[in-house]
Design a protein around this motif. Structure first.
Motif, PDB file in Angstrom:
ATOM      1  N   LYS A 352       0.835  -1.205   0.000  1.00  0.00           N
ATOM      2  CA  LYS A 352       0.000   0.000   0.000  1.00  0.00           C
ATOM      3  C   LYS A 352       0.870   1.255   0.000  1.00  0.00           C
ATOM      4  O   LYS A 352       0.581   2.226  -0.711  1.00  0.00           O
ATOM      5  N   SER A 355       2.366   1.893  -3.475  1.00  0.00           N
ATOM      6  CA  SER A 355       1.329   2.420  -4.373  1.00  0.00           C
ATOM      7  C   SER A 355       1.070   3.890  -4.090  1.00  0.00           C
ATOM      8  O   SER A 355       0.932   4.709  -5.013  1.00  0.00           O
ATOM      9  N   LEU A 356       0.992   4.236  -2.813  1.00  0.00           N
ATOM     10  CA  LEU A 356       0.750   5.623  -2.437  1.00  0.00           C
ATOM     11  C   LEU A 356       1.910   6.529  -2.862  1.00  0.00           C
ATOM     12  O   LEU A 356       1.697   7.669  -3.275  1.00  0.00           O
ATOM     13  N   LEU A 359       1.567   7.264  -6.481  1.00  0.00           N
ATOM     14  CA  LEU A 359       0.447   8.189  -6.654  1.00  0.00           C
ATOM     15  C   LEU A 359       0.822   9.610  -6.227  1.00  0.00           C
ATOM     16  O   LEU A 359       0.521  10.588  -6.925  1.00  0.00           O
ATOM     17  N   ARG A 360       1.475   9.746  -5.074  1.00  0.00           N
ATOM     18  CA  ARG A 360       1.847  11.072  -4.567  1.00  0.00           C
ATOM     19  C   ARG A 360       2.791  11.793  -5.540  1.00  0.00           C
ATOM     20  O   ARG A 360       2.683  12.996  -5.744  1.00  0.00           O
ATOM     21  N   ALA A 378       8.317   5.948  -0.055  1.00  0.00           N
ATOM     22  CA  ALA A 378       7.269   5.134   0.572  1.00  0.00           C
ATOM     23  C   ALA A 378       7.530   4.950   2.062  1.00  0.00           C
ATOM     24  O   ALA A 378       6.600   4.957   2.869  1.00  0.00           O
ATOM     25  N   GLY A 417      -3.273   2.578  -5.395  1.00  0.00           N
ATOM     26  CA  GLY A 417      -2.975   3.772  -4.618  1.00  0.00           C
ATOM     27  C   GLY A 417      -4.229   4.545  -4.256  1.00  0.00           C
ATOM     28  O   GLY A 417      -4.382   5.016  -3.117  1.00  0.00           O
ATOM     29  N   ASP A 421      -5.766   5.136  -0.553  1.00  0.00           N
ATOM     30  CA  ASP A 421      -6.017   6.514  -0.126  1.00  0.00           C
ATOM     31  C   ASP A 421      -7.506   6.764   0.150  1.00  0.00           C
ATOM     32  O   ASP A 421      -7.899   7.913   0.381  1.00  0.00           O
TER      33      ASP A 421
END
Length: 503
Positions: A352, A355-356, A359-360, A378, A417, A421
């Motif tokens: 997770k 993925s975040l 995305l960020r 991450a 992501g 979120d």
């Protein structure tokens, strides 16, 4: 770099008792004897300095002023430890002079990326976050530095007898070696496993490399490549363990200290350990007080296991979004260098967080970075391994190591992501199978700002009233609070639903 020795000194604490202190100024360790009673030096915390703690130094137990003999004994012991540490550093396969030579050699052949402060990520993490965009190299990763330096080294060493280089790789190392081999006029052979992405295979061919598809995984590809080394007289270039590769990676550390002179922490992804070995060597040489922290995925913690075993050991590999870091065993040369300079290594335990991070970077910086390349970020995100007090407010540099992510994989990573979120959610809800049943549901979702991404009817496996139907909805939301608002609205209208909770 030889540590400086500061002579012992006698001071008095608040109680008036004498304290004999002697410091070995390595930037890493302080050795002291308080009240002249201690039988051992204080235990160092780093891998490099743990070797300094040997037999206890005889120290008088009297609280009187230390004798000249005691001070001489202590000084001799520290000098001996200093010489031992110096010998160990000299015996390492790579030192700072190699990094300096690599920097001169590759200058003009690779891009000199600049660190810059990310306003949005700094606000999110609570520290001054500086990004170093190595994914902006021509082939999309930092691997170009080591590949070019390795080829130039072989050209100087072997001259006209160099028949060509060969490597087993499914990704960034293959691209970097193929490109710089063409630029420098050295034939390149790349053995790639059958699972190698077609896009990367085609790119390597465009760089005029000879591509051989062999093996179910990279281990089998490497075994086949080694047969060609003997058969065709080629030179094998390991993508993370050859000394010139490590030295090339070390040039990143030099640039980091140049761009951010007051850097406090450097967070580096760890795969085969070549990158963190080079970066830590350079950073610790130029700025010993700066911390260097490694980050690796929990699904392939090869460096962490090597530290436990005190040597490289094979580990099991599971599929991970940070596929570029999924190396089953760290390199022996890289490990020897890294263990002397790296302060610690943490694990990203959740996919997770990776993925975040992807995305960020896309949303805040408009950067497309692969999972392994943004693992350092991450680990810094809220709730991850480096979300801790000793990092808050510090100047933190994060190399973004690679951007070669397949488009199809990118789509899946972004959806994961968004789900992590709480901006993409799914739920099952039972509605009337009569006209208007689904219309009422969609109207309710629309009233509360939920955008329907997908909807699916299920009649056959529903064991309630025959005039009802189960519907699976995938909705786009603004976040966790918005999801709670939509759930409350469904409850208020009496819907029987099951929400897929990801928060």
């Amino acid at each position: 770099m030889i540590p400086n020795l500061r002579l012992c000194k006698l001071v008095r604490n608040s109680s008036g008792r004498a304290t004999l202190s002697m410091f070995l100024s390595t930037g890493r360790t302080s050795l002291s004897v308080s009240n002249c009673k201690s039988r051992r030096f204080s235990s160092p915390t780093t891998a490099a300095n743990s070797k300094l703690e040997k037999d206890p130094v005889p120290v008088p137990t009297s609280t009187s002023t230390p004798t000249a003999t005691a001070m001489e004994t202590l000084e001799e012991s520290v000098l001996a430890n200093k010489k031992k540490l110096k010998k160990e550093l000299e015996d390492l396969p790579v030192d700072y002079s190699d990094v300096s030579r690599a920097r001169v050699a590759i200058q003009g052949g690779v891009r000199r990326t600049e660190c810059f402060k990310s306003y949005f990520l700094s606000e999110l993490i609570g520290a001054n976050i500086y990004l170093k965009p190595e994914f902006q190299q021509f082939t999309g990763s930092f691997k170009e530095r080591g590949a070019r330096n390795a080829i130039l080294h072989l050209m100087r060493e072997k001259g006209s007898s160099l028949k060509g280089v060969i490597a087993a790789s499914a990704g960034n190392h293959a691209l970097a070696l193929a490109y710089h081999g063409r630029e420098l006029g050295v034939p390149v052979t790349v053995v790639m496993p059958k699972v190698a992405p077609l896009a990367k295979v085609d790119k390597c061919r465009k760089f005029d490399a000879r591509i051989i598809i062999e093996g179910a995984h990279i281990g089998e590809s490497k075994s086949y490549a080694e047969t060609l080394v003997k058969k065709e007289g080629l030179t094998y270039v390991n993508g993370y363990d050859d000394p010139p590769i490590i030295a090339g990676a070390g040039t990143i550390g030099v640039e980091i200290v140049e761009d951010v002179p007051d850097v406090d922490v450097v967070v580096v992804p760890v795969g085969g350990a070549g990158l963190i070995a080079g970066v830590s060597l350079a950073v610790k040489t130029l700025k010993p007080e700066c911390k260097v922290i490694g980050v690796e995925p929990a699904f392939c913690a090869s460096y962490t296991e090597a530290l436990k075993a005190n040597k490289p050991v094979p580990v099991g590999v599971q599929n991970t979004l940070a596929d570029g870091l999924a190396v089953p065993m760290v390199g022996s040369h890289a490990f020897e260098v890294a263990r002397h300079y790296v302060d610690e290594c943490v694990l990203v335990s959740s996919e997770k967080q990776i993925s975040l991070a992807v995305l960020r970077l896309i949303e805040n910086e408009k950067f497309v970075v692969e999972g392994g390349g943004c693992s350092g970020l991450a680990a810094l995100l809220p709730g991850s391994a480096l979300d801790r007090l000793d990092v808050k407010g510090k100047n933190v540099v994060v190399p973004l190591c690679g951007g070669n992510i397949d488009t199809t994989v990118l789509g899946r990573v972004l959806e994961r992501g968004l789900a992590a979120d709480c901006r993409l959610s799914s739920f099952y809800v039972t509605v009337s199978d009569r006209p208007g049943g689904i219309a009422n549901l969609t109207s309710l979702l629309g009233e509360h700002g939920a955008s329907i991404k997908d909807i699916y009817h299920e009649r056959a496996w529903l064991y309630s009233s025959v005039d009802q139907v189960q519907v699976k909805c995938v909705v786009e939301l603004n976040g966790k609070e918005h999801g709670e608002k939509v759930r409350n609205a469904l409850k208020a209208k009496g819907y029987d639903f099951s929400w897929d909770r990801r928060d």
